[in-house]
Design a protein around this motif. Sequence first.
Motif, PDB file in Angstrom:
ATOM      1  N   MET A  72       0.773  -1.105  -0.085  1.00 30.39           N
ATOM      2  CA  MET A  72      -0.015  -0.181  -0.173  1.00 30.39           C
ATOM      3  C   MET A  72       0.699   1.443   0.007  1.00 30.39           C
ATOM      4  N   TRP A  73       2.094   1.136   0.469  1.00 32.57           N
ATOM      5  CA  TRP A  73       3.058   2.057   0.400  1.00 32.57           C
ATOM      6  C   TRP A  73       3.194   2.984  -1.351  1.00 32.57           C
ATOM      7  N   TYR A  74       3.252   1.680  -2.187  1.00 28.14           N
ATOM      8  CA  TYR A  74       3.442   2.068  -3.539  1.00 28.14           C
ATOM      9  C   TYR A  74       1.909   2.864  -4.022  1.00 28.14           C
ATOM     10  N   LEU A  75       0.967   2.236  -3.473  1.00 32.32           N
ATOM     11  CA  LEU A  75      -0.530   2.814  -3.748  1.00 32.32           C
ATOM     12  C   LEU A  75      -0.619   4.289  -3.393  1.00 32.32           C
ATOM     13  N   GLN A  76      -0.318   4.529  -2.270  1.00 36.51           N
ATOM     14  CA  GLN A  76      -0.315   5.906  -1.481  1.00 36.51           C
ATOM     15  C   GLN A  76       0.578   6.899  -2.007  1.00 36.51           C
ATOM     16  N   ASN A  77       1.872   6.320  -2.270  1.00 38.17           N
ATOM     17  CA  ASN A  77       3.075   7.255  -2.410  1.00 38.17           C
ATOM     18  C   ASN A  77       3.452   7.489  -4.068  1.00 38.17           C
ATOM     19  N   VAL A  78       3.212   6.579  -4.740  1.00 38.86           N
ATOM     20  CA  VAL A  78       3.323   6.366  -6.271  1.00 38.86           C
ATOM     21  C   VAL A  78       2.123   6.425  -7.283  1.00 38.86           C
ATOM     22  N   PHE A  79       1.403   5.392  -6.992  1.00 38.15           N
ATOM     23  CA  PHE A  79       0.653   5.199  -7.979  1.00 38.15           C
ATOM     24  C   PHE A  79      -0.524   6.137  -8.041  1.00 38.15           C
ATOM     25  N   TYR A  80      -1.103   6.616  -6.847  1.00 40.94           N
ATOM     26  CA  TYR A  80      -2.100   7.635  -6.695  1.00 40.94           C
ATOM     27  C   TYR A  80      -1.763   9.009  -7.560  1.00 40.94           C
ATOM     28  N   HIS A  81      -0.156   9.249  -7.457  1.00 46.73           N
ATOM     29  CA  HIS A  81      -0.141  10.256  -8.150  1.00 46.73           C
ATOM     30  C   HIS A  81       0.303  10.261  -9.550  1.00 46.73           C
ATOM     31  N   SER A  82       0.949   8.978  -9.997  1.00 47.08           N
ATOM     32  CA  SER A  82       1.160   8.845 -11.348  1.00 47.08           C
ATOM     33  C   SER A  82      -0.091   8.445 -12.107  1.00 47.08           C
ATOM     34  N   PHE A  83      -1.059   7.653 -11.643  1.00 45.73           N
ATOM     35  CA  PHE A  83      -2.281   7.407 -12.264  1.00 45.73           C
ATOM     36  C   PHE A  83      -2.820   8.941 -12.448  1.00 45.73           C
ATOM     37  N   GLY A  84      -3.059   9.485 -11.622  1.00 39.85           N
ATOM     38  CA  GLY A  84      -3.739  10.991 -11.664  1.00 39.85           C
ATOM     39  C   GLY A  84      -3.145  11.857 -12.611  1.00 39.85           C
ATOM     40  N   LYS A  85      -1.741  11.844 -12.796  1.00 40.53           N
ATOM     41  CA  LYS A  85      -0.851  12.622 -13.874  1.00 40.53           C
ATOM     42  C   LYS A  85      -1.289  12.188 -15.035  1.00 40.53           C
ATOM     43  N   ILE A  86      -1.262  10.922 -15.312  1.00 41.39           N
ATOM     44  CA  ILE A  86      -1.658  10.273 -16.606  1.00 41.39           C
ATOM     45  C   ILE A  86      -2.835  10.568 -17.108  1.00 41.39           C
ATOM     46  N   TYR A  87      -3.963  10.400 -16.152  1.00 37.36           N
ATOM     47  CA  TYR A  87      -5.325  10.628 -16.502  1.00 37.36           C
ATOM     48  C   TYR A  87      -5.594  12.146 -16.839  1.00 37.36           C
ATOM     49  N   ASP A  88      -4.891  12.895 -15.820  1.00 34.19           N
ATOM     50  CA  ASP A  88      -5.338  14.315 -16.223  1.00 34.19           C
ATOM     51  C   ASP A  88      -4.562  14.828 -17.584  1.00 34.19           C
ATOM     52  N   TYR A  89      -3.596  14.138 -18.222  1.00 35.19           N
ATOM     53  CA  TYR A  89      -3.041  14.558 -19.291  1.00 35.19           C
ATOM     54  C   TYR A  89      -3.939  13.956 -20.389  1.00 35.19           C
ATOM     55  N   ILE A  90      -4.534  12.785 -20.395  1.00 32.90           N
ATOM     56  CA  ILE A  90      -5.281  12.208 -21.383  1.00 32.90           C
ATOM     57  C   ILE A  90      -6.639  13.078 -21.500  1.00 32.90           C
ATOM     58  N   GLN A  91      -7.090  13.439 -20.363  1.00 32.31           N
ATOM     59  CA  GLN A  91      -8.477  14.170 -20.529  1.00 32.31           C
ATOM     60  C   GLN A  91      -8.125  15.801 -20.776  1.00 32.31           C
ATOM     61  N   GLN A  92      -7.072  16.310 -20.407  1.00 32.55           N
ATOM     62  CA  GLN A  92      -6.824  17.648 -20.939  1.00 32.55           C
ATOM     63  C   GLN A  92      -6.355  17.839 -22.244  1.00 32.55           C
ATOM     64  N   ASN A  93      -5.357  16.860 -22.600  1.00 30.33           N
ATOM     65  CA  ASN A  93      -4.542  17.058 -23.893  1.00 30.33           C
ATOM     66  C   ASN A  93      -4.899  16.233 -24.771  1.00 30.33           C
ATOM     67  N   ILE A  94      -5.746  15.044 -24.822  1.00 35.05           N
ATOM     68  CA  ILE A  94      -6.051  14.454 -25.847  1.00 35.05           C
ATOM     69  C   ILE A  94      -7.796  14.525 -26.002  1.00 35.05           C
ATOM     70  N   PHE A  95      -8.501  14.609 -25.177  1.00 37.76           N
ATOM     71  CA  PHE A  95      -9.833  14.862 -25.017  1.00 37.76           C
ATOM     72  C   PHE A  95     -10.008  16.366 -24.695  1.00 37.76           C
ATOM     73  N   GLU A  96      -9.313  17.248 -24.489  1.00 35.95           N
ATOM     74  CA  GLU A  96      -9.570  18.583 -24.571  1.00 35.95           C
ATOM     75  C   GLU A  96     -10.531  19.120 -23.372  1.00 35.95           C
ATOM     76  N   ASP A  97     -10.301  18.362 -22.000  1.00 34.41           N
ATOM     77  CA  ASP A  97     -11.299  18.568 -20.896  1.00 34.41           C
ATOM     78  C   ASP A  97     -12.593  17.942 -21.004  1.00 34.41           C
ATOM     79  N   GLU A  98     -13.106  17.228 -21.973  1.00 37.91           N
ATOM     80  CA  GLU A  98     -14.168  16.559 -22.162  1.00 37.91           C
ATOM     81  C   GLU A  98     -14.342  15.582 -21.312  1.00 37.91           C
TER      82      GLU A  98
END
Length: 868
Positions: A211-237
Motif C-alpha cells: 500500500m506504500w506504493y499505492l499511496q506514494n506512487v500510483f495515486y500520483h502517477s495514475f492521476g497525472k496520466i489521466y489528467d494528461y489524457i483528459q486535458q490534452n487528448i480529450f481537451e477537458d471533455e
Amino acid sequence: MKNQAYFMSTQQPKLTRFKQNVLSKYHIYNSIFMTLPFDTISKTGVLLPLFHETCEKGFKNGDNPTTIVETFFKKYQGRRNEESQLNLLFRFIQYIERQVVLFDAIEDAAFPIVNNMDGIGTLRSLKGSARAENKLEELKKYLREFKVRIVLTAHPTQFYPGEVLGIITDLSEAIEDNDLLKINDLLAQLGKTPFFKHHKPSPYDEAVSLMWYLQNVFYHSFGKIYDYIQQNIFEDEVLENEVINIGFWPGGDRDGNPFVTPEITLKVAQRLKESILRNYYKDVRRLKRRLTFRGVEDKVSELESKIIPMCEGKNPKAMDVQEFKSILQNIKQTLIKEHQSLYIDQVNSLINKVHLFGFHFANLDIRQDSRAHAKVFNDMVDKLLETGSDIFPKNYHDLTEQEQVKILSNIKGKIDLSIFEDEDVLKTLETMKVIKTIQEENGERAANRYIISNNQTTLNVMQLWAMLKLVAFHDDLTVDIGPLFETIEDLENAPAVMEELYTNPQYAAHLKKRGNKQTIMLGFSDGTKDGGYLMANWGIFKAKERLTEVSRKYDVTVIFFDGRGGPPARGGGKTHQFYASLGPTIEDKEVQLTIQGQTISSNFGTLDSSQYNLEQLISSGIQNKLHGESLAMSQEHIEVMDDLAKRSYKAYSDFKGHPKFVPYLERMSTLKYYAKTNIGSRPSKRGKSSELVFEDLRAIPFVGSWSQLKQNVPGFYGVGTALKHYEDAGEFDKVVELYKGSSFFKTLIENSMMSLSKSFFDLTKYMADDPEFGEFWKIIYEESETSKRLILKLTGYSELMQEEPSGKASIAIRESIVLPLLTIQQYALKKIQEMQKEGEPDKEKIEVFEKLVTRSLFGNINASRNSA
C-alpha cells in the motif's frame, strides 16, 4: 535551467546518458562507503575490491569457487582462522547488498534522463504520431474503451524490507539533488539497517507494505496520466472510461497460502479504504488553502469534516463516493460561474482521482486453486445432505460432470454456515460473505473478481458459482469468475471449457448482466515451468487466438489477464513490446497483468518510472489497435513458429524428464533455501510431502534457483535445439524470415537473449567433473552455447543484446557487483555437500554455511531487478 539541462542530456545517445548519470555516479558514491565511520565497513570496503579481483581472475583461469576463496585468504588474509574468514565472508555479503541498493537508487534517480519521458511509447509521442497520421479521432475512440490494469501481488521476489525501500526512495532524491551531506547520512543509515527478516510477514503485513506504493506512487502517477489524457487528448471533455486501474492480491490470494483468512481479507479492504481517504484528505487540505472564496470555502470545509472521521474509522459511512463526487462537481461549477475558473485544474485533478480510485483504491481479487475448491465444495454437499437439506439431490456425487453442471447452473437456496465445523470449508465460504461485505462498504469495484487457479473444467467454474450464490449472492451475482489456465494441456483445453460456459443459459445470462465481458487469466510462470520458454509463450498466444475466436462467436468480449513475473522465464522481460506485437487475432480491449516483487520497485517504484512504464503499456495496447493488421502472422510464419515451439517443447520435456533433473535442483541449487528467507507469507511449495516433487514446485523458487546458479534454464532451454534443426536442414532462412516478419517472435528472442546475458557458466563449471551430476551440467551448458550461437546468427548481432547497449551495461554492472556473492554462495554449497558426505557431519558448521547460502540469495535477486 533544470529543464534545459534535462533537454540537453536527453539528446545524447542512451548509453552515454547511462554512463554519465548512472555508472559515473555509482563509482563516486560507492567510494563514500569507504569513509563511513564504522570499522567493519571500512575494513570490508578495503578488502572487497581485492576479493572481487581474485574472483574475476580466478574464473578467467578456470578456477572453481572454492579455489578462488581459498586463494584470496592465502594471498591477502593468511593469518585469519576459519571463524574469522567466515565472518569476513558475511561482511562481504552485507557490503554488497548495500552496493546493490546504492546502484538501484542511482538508476532510479537517473530514470527520467536515461529514459526520455517524452520519447517513443509515451502519451505525448502517441498523441503526436496519431495527429501526424490523422488518427486522433481513432485514438480517442480507443481510449474511450481501452483499459490497462496492473495487479500488485505479494509473490515473494522482493528481498528488500520496507525500511530499505524507504532508504532507496530518499537516496534517489538526494542523488538527484546532488546533496552529498544527505547521501552520506543515508549511506550511514543503510550501513546500520538490517536486510534480513527474522520472521515471515503475515499476508496483512505484505498488503500494508504494498500500500506504500499505492499511496506514494500510483495515486500520483495514475492521476497525472489521466489528467494528461483528459486535458490534452480529450481537451477537458468528460471521459467515462478510467483507462488505467489497479488490482491487488495481498489479503485476497489464497492459492497455496493457508495464512490468508476471511478476517485478513476484510481487514485489508478496510485498510485500502482508509488509505485512499487519507490521500483524498491531503488533497482536500491543499484545496482548502487555495479555495478561500465565497460559496466554495464552506463546501471544502464540509468535505474535510466528513473525511476526517472516515479516515480514523470512527464514522465510515459519513459520506459515500457519490456524495464526495457531487460536492466536488458543485465546487467546480461554482468556480466556473463565479470565480473565473481559478484553481479549477486542482479540483479537476481530484475529481479524476475519485473517478479512478473510488473509496476502494484498488480492486481486491480473491484467488484459490480449483482442487481446494473441489474439496470444500464436496465436503459442503456432504454436510448439507447429512443435515437433510434438499438443495442437492441425494445422488449428486454419482452424477456425470454434465449433470452436475446442470444442477449447479440452476442452484437456489441459502445455507447456514453454522452447521459447518471443518476449518477449510468455513474459511472458503466465509470469504464469499466477506466479498459481499466489502462491496457494501467500499463499492462493488472493491472486490468483484474471483480467480480460479489450475482451472481445468467447466465444473471448476460452476462449483464456485454455486458456492457464491448459496452463501452470499443469492439473487444477483455481482462477481466475475475468472478461470486461470496454466499448463500446456489446460491452455489447449481452455477454448472448449469456455464454449461450454458461453452456451450455458444461466452463465450466459450472468455475463450479459456483467456487460458481456469475461476475464480469462493465463499463467506464464507455471506455463514456462511446465512447457519451456517458447512453448509457454506460443501456447498462450494460440490459446488467446482461439479464446478470442470462441468469445467473439458468442458476442462476449474476452479480457486476458496475464500472470507475469519479473524475468523473461516467468513472462516478464519487455512486456510492453509483447503487447504491441500481438496483432488483430487476439482481443485487446484491455491489458491486464500481474506486477510483483522487484518488478514493482524497479518498473513502478518511483513517480517517473511508474508514469513512464504505465504510458508504455497504454501505448503498446493502442499501437496494437492502430497498427494491428500489419502485425498479423503469415501462414508460413505460423507453421515455422509452431514447429519451433514443438521442437523446443520436446527438448525441454526430455530435459525435465531426466532422472537427475529434480535431484540436481535439490542438491546443487539454492532451491531449499528459499523457504528460509522469510520474504513471503506463503509456503515455498504446494504439497505437504517431505520428498521434493516437481509438480509441487512453485514457479518463483524454481526460476529463482536457476537464476542463482547463473544458468537461467527456463529462459532459453530448447530454443537452441529448435533453431539447430533448421540450421542442420539447411532451412535457417525460414527462421530468419520469421524473425524479420514477426514482432511477436522477435520479442521472444530478445527476452531469451536477456536470460542468456545473465547466465555465467564459469561459476558452476566445476560441476562438470561431479561424478553424479557432471553429464547433466554438460547438457545444460551445451544447450546454452547452442542457443547463444544460433540467436546471434539469427539476429546478425556480434554480441547478445547488441541493440540495447544501456540495458546490457546495466546488467553487466549488476552482475559484476554480485560476482563475489555468487562465488561465496557456490563455495558454501560445495562445503555443505562435502560435509554431508562425512560419516558424522558437524551440524553446527553446516548451519553456518547454510546461513551463508541463505544470506547470499538476497543481493543476487535484488541485483536482477532489471529483468522486469
